[in-house]
Design a protein around this motif. Structure first.
Motif, PDB file in Angstrom:
ATOM      1  N   LYS A  81       8.752  16.375  21.582  1.00  0.00           N
ATOM      2  CA  LYS A  81       8.606  15.173  22.414  1.00  0.00           C
ATOM      3  C   LYS A  81       7.292  15.171  23.193  1.00  0.00           C
ATOM      4  N   SER A  82       6.395  16.109  22.884  1.00  0.00           N
ATOM      5  CA  SER A  82       5.225  16.270  23.754  1.00  0.00           C
ATOM      6  C   SER A  82       4.268  15.081  23.711  1.00  0.00           C
ATOM      7  N   VAL A  83       4.319  14.258  22.654  1.00  0.00           N
ATOM      8  CA  VAL A  83       3.414  13.092  22.661  1.00  0.00           C
ATOM      9  C   VAL A  83       3.787  12.077  23.753  1.00  0.00           C
ATOM     10  N   ILE A  84       5.027  12.143  24.230  1.00  0.00           N
ATOM     11  CA  ILE A  84       5.390  11.279  25.371  1.00  0.00           C
ATOM     12  C   ILE A  84       4.531  11.687  26.576  1.00  0.00           C
ATOM     13  N   GLU A  85       4.383  13.000  26.755  1.00  0.00           N
ATOM     14  CA  GLU A  85       3.545  13.494  27.868  1.00  0.00           C
ATOM     15  C   GLU A  85       2.103  13.026  27.692  1.00  0.00           C
ATOM     16  N   ASP A  86       1.596  13.080  26.461  1.00  0.00           N
ATOM     17  CA  ASP A  86       0.211  12.652  26.212  1.00  0.00           C
ATOM     18  C   ASP A  86       0.035  11.159  26.504  1.00  0.00           C
ATOM     19  N   HIS A  87       1.061  10.372  26.180  1.00  0.00           N
ATOM     20  CA  HIS A  87       0.949   8.926  26.401  1.00  0.00           C
ATOM     21  C   HIS A  87       0.813   8.602  27.887  1.00  0.00           C
ATOM     22  N   PHE A  88       1.598   9.295  28.719  1.00  0.00           N
ATOM     23  CA  PHE A  88       1.539   9.018  30.159  1.00  0.00           C
ATOM     24  C   PHE A  88       0.580  10.003  30.845  1.00  0.00           C
ATOM     25  N   ASP A  89      -0.590  10.144  30.267  1.00  0.00           N
ATOM     26  CA  ASP A  89      -1.593  11.062  30.814  1.00  0.00           C
ATOM     27  C   ASP A  89      -2.967  10.390  30.711  1.00  0.00           C
ATOM     28  N   VAL A  90      -3.934  10.945  31.459  1.00  0.00           N
ATOM     29  CA  VAL A  90      -5.291  10.412  31.361  1.00  0.00           C
ATOM     30  C   VAL A  90      -5.907  10.809  30.016  1.00  0.00           C
ATOM     31  N   HIS A  91      -6.903  10.044  29.558  1.00  0.00           N
ATOM     32  CA  HIS A  91      -7.569  10.326  28.277  1.00  0.00           C
ATOM     33  C   HIS A  91      -9.050   9.958  28.467  1.00  0.00           C
ATOM     34  N   PRO A  92      -9.815  10.843  29.126  1.00  0.00           N
ATOM     35  CA  PRO A  92     -11.201  10.493  29.490  1.00  0.00           C
ATOM     36  C   PRO A  92     -12.071  10.091  28.295  1.00  0.00           C
ATOM     37  N   GLU A  93     -11.934  10.752  27.142  1.00  0.00           N
ATOM     38  CA  GLU A  93     -12.780  10.409  25.977  1.00  0.00           C
ATOM     39  C   GLU A  93     -12.491   8.972  25.524  1.00  0.00           C
ATOM     40  N   LEU A  94     -11.193   8.635  25.456  1.00  0.00           N
ATOM     41  CA  LEU A  94     -10.829   7.270  25.031  1.00  0.00           C
ATOM     42  C   LEU A  94     -11.349   6.251  26.054  1.00  0.00           C
ATOM     43  N   ASP A  95     -11.197   6.562  27.342  1.00  0.00           N
ATOM     44  CA  ASP A  95     -11.698   5.656  28.394  1.00  0.00           C
ATOM     45  C   ASP A  95     -13.193   5.395  28.194  1.00  0.00           C
ATOM     46  N   ALA A  96     -13.955   6.498  27.994  1.00  0.00           N
ATOM     47  CA  ALA A  96     -15.417   6.378  27.863  1.00  0.00           C
ATOM     48  C   ALA A  96     -15.765   5.560  26.620  1.00  0.00           C
ATOM     49  N   PHE A  97     -15.058   5.840  25.518  1.00  0.00           N
ATOM     50  CA  PHE A  97     -15.323   5.127  24.262  1.00  0.00           C
ATOM     51  C   PHE A  97     -15.050   3.624  24.434  1.00  0.00           C
ATOM     52  N   LEU A  98     -13.893   3.292  24.997  1.00  0.00           N
ATOM     53  CA  LEU A  98     -13.540   1.867  25.144  1.00  0.00           C
ATOM     54  C   LEU A  98     -14.497   1.165  26.109  1.00  0.00           C
ATOM     55  N   GLU A  99     -14.900   1.897  27.147  1.00  0.00           N
ATOM     56  CA  GLU A  99     -15.830   1.311  28.099  1.00  0.00           C
ATOM     57  C   GLU A  99     -17.161   0.979  27.414  1.00  0.00           C
ATOM     58  N   SER A 100     -17.622   1.902  26.563  1.00  0.00           N
ATOM     59  CA  SER A 100     -18.899   1.678  25.874  1.00  0.00           C
ATOM     60  C   SER A 100     -18.812   0.482  24.928  1.00  0.00           C
ATOM     61  N   LYS A 101     -17.590   0.171  24.479  1.00  0.00           N
ATOM     62  CA  LYS A 101     -17.412  -0.975  23.566  1.00  0.00           C
ATOM     63  C   LYS A 101     -16.940  -2.225  24.307  1.00  0.00           C
ATOM     64  N   ASN A 102     -16.869  -2.133  25.633  1.00  0.00           N
ATOM     65  CA  ASN A 102     -16.377  -3.259  26.434  1.00  0.00           C
ATOM     66  C   ASN A 102     -14.941  -3.637  26.088  1.00  0.00           C
ATOM     67  N   LYS A 103     -14.112  -2.633  25.806  1.00  0.00           N
ATOM     68  CA  LYS A 103     -12.735  -2.924  25.378  1.00  0.00           C
ATOM     69  C   LYS A 103     -11.702  -2.217  26.254  1.00  0.00           C
ATOM     70  N   SER A 104     -12.077  -1.946  27.497  1.00  0.00           N
ATOM     71  CA  SER A 104     -11.162  -1.189  28.371  1.00  0.00           C
ATOM     72  C   SER A 104      -9.822  -1.899  28.569  1.00  0.00           C
ATOM     73  N   GLU A 105      -9.820  -3.226  28.384  1.00  0.00           N
ATOM     74  CA  GLU A 105      -8.569  -3.965  28.635  1.00  0.00           C
ATOM     75  C   GLU A 105      -7.451  -3.533  27.668  1.00  0.00           C
ATOM     76  N   LEU A 106      -7.819  -2.904  26.557  1.00  0.00           N
ATOM     77  CA  LEU A 106      -6.808  -2.493  25.578  1.00  0.00           C
ATOM     78  C   LEU A 106      -5.836  -1.454  26.150  1.00  0.00           C
ATOM     79  N   ILE A 107      -6.317  -0.665  27.112  1.00  0.00           N
ATOM     80  CA  ILE A 107      -5.405   0.336  27.698  1.00  0.00           C
ATOM     81  C   ILE A 107      -5.227   0.140  29.207  1.00  0.00           C
ATOM     82  N   GLU A 108      -5.549  -1.059  29.659  1.00  0.00           N
ATOM     83  CA  GLU A 108      -5.479  -1.344  31.093  1.00  0.00           C
ATOM     84  C   GLU A 108      -4.079  -1.067  31.663  1.00  0.00           C
ATOM     85  N   GLY A 109      -3.056  -1.602  30.972  1.00  0.00           N
ATOM     86  CA  GLY A 109      -1.677  -1.488  31.470  1.00  0.00           C
ATOM     87  C   GLY A 109      -1.254  -0.036  31.617  1.00  0.00           C
ATOM     88  N   ILE A 110      -1.427   0.742  30.564  1.00  0.00           N
ATOM     89  CA  ILE A 110      -0.982   2.141  30.599  1.00  0.00           C
ATOM     90  C   ILE A 110      -1.834   2.945  31.579  1.00  0.00           C
TER      91      ILE A 110
END
Ligand code: G1P
Length: 309
Positions: free
Chosen positions: A59-88
């Motif tokens: 069940k450990s991917v549940i923990e990953d889902h409700f955790d920070v993900h700095p690489e994904l944040d940086a990637f989405l920010e560089s593509k102007n797509k941060s809204e895709l993970i805004e809610g979570i």
């Protein structure tokens, strides 16, 4: 205040094999979000700050889902797509997640009891993650309101066809206060139709007094060879605590079954501001085919003699 919630998520999800061989069923998507995120969102809307997820192996991917993900944040920010993970991202920033292992598969009551040491002496919300409720108001917020006003335990209920009562915990009513609010006289887990005190079935939302943990500690094996939460709430009632029931408003999906998950997917997509139109057009296109298929089925059902060969 009710600020802590238990989410029992230890089940193996065998109804969804092979999809759930390595993926927890709570992570199966309802359109664009994993099922458990809807539960947490309802919790956040209801004032819950800390979620205690009772898990098991794989069940450990549940923990990953409700955790920070700095690489994904940086990637989405560089593509102007941060809204895709805004809610979570907002949930992760404002809520606490605590994980507890259920050491033996002894049932729902046992799963809830496993969180005892992190809850303490305060009322607690319980969400069964298979039950997704879509509606205008958060069901748990309504339960919390009643629990605080009446200083009582509260369960959510829904009317079900009488022939289905043996699939649920069923309440008997002591008093009805309004169309959607009841005081409970008794609770019976999965009764036979002839023994059911009503057709008001418990759906997976509860607000419980901390005394539930002491009761669960003493609880014997019940229906289905498991320690049942419903039996423990019945014990609370017998010990003099009040139990109320709130009839849910909105649609409930039993996403523990493939058909329930599919229905939730379709209905959520039909409510989605960006995708509703496309999915509706697709469903309409299917309907056209169904008319043709129905015609074929009717023709096949006719006695052979009437067919023009
Ligand atoms: C559990 C509860 C039952 C409740 C149901 C709602 O049963 O034990 O009282 O009515 O959830 O979904 P389960 O579905 O785990 O058998």
């Amino acid at each position: 205040m009710v600020t802590k919630a238990i989410i029992p998520a230890g089940g193996l999800g065998t109804r969804f094999l092979p999809a759930t061989k390595s993926l927890p069923k709570e992570m199966l998507p309802i359109f664009d979000k994993p099922a458990i995120q809807y539960i947490v969102e309802e919790g956040v809307k209801s004032g819950i700050k800390s979620f205690v997820v009772v898990t098991g192996r794989n069940k450990s991917v549940i923990e990953d889902h409700f955790d920070v993900h700095p690489e994904l944040d940086a990637f989405l920010e560089s593509k102007n797509k941060s809204e895709l993970i805004e809610g979570i991202s907002k949930i992760v920033a404002t809520s606490n997640f605590i994980y507890v292992r259920q050491k033996e598969p002894l049932g729902l009551g046992h799963a809830v009891w496993s969180a005892k040491h992190v809850i303490g002496n305060e009322p607690v919300a319980v969400f069964l993650p298979d039950d997704i409720i879509m509606g205008k108001t958060a069901t748990m917020a309504q339960l919390v309101q009643v629990a605080l006003q009446e200083k009582c335990n509260v369960v959510a209920v829904q009317e079900v066809p009488m022939e289905d009562v043996s699939r649920y915990g069923i309440i008997g009513v002591r008093k009805q206060f309004s169309p959607n609010l009841f005081q409970v006289k008794e609770l019976v887990e999965k009764p036979r139709v002839s023994d059911a005190p009503s057709n008001l079935a418990i759906v997976g939302r509860y607000v419980l007094s901390p005394k539930i943990f002491d009761v669960l500690e003493q609880q014997h094996i019940g229906t289905g060879g498991e320690i049942q939460l419903t039996d423990a709430i019945q014990e609370l009632l017998l010990s003099g605590e009040k139990v109320f029931a709130v009839k849910i408003q909105g649609e409930r999906y039993d996403t523990g079954h493939p058909m329930g998950l599919l229905k939730a997917n379709i209905d959520y997509a039909l409510r989605h501001p960006r995708h509703a139109e496309t999915i509706l057009a697709y469903l309409k296109s299917l309907d056209k085919d169904f008319v043709v298929m129905q015609g074929k089925a009717d023709a096949l059902a006719k006695p052979v003699g009437s067919l023009v060969l």
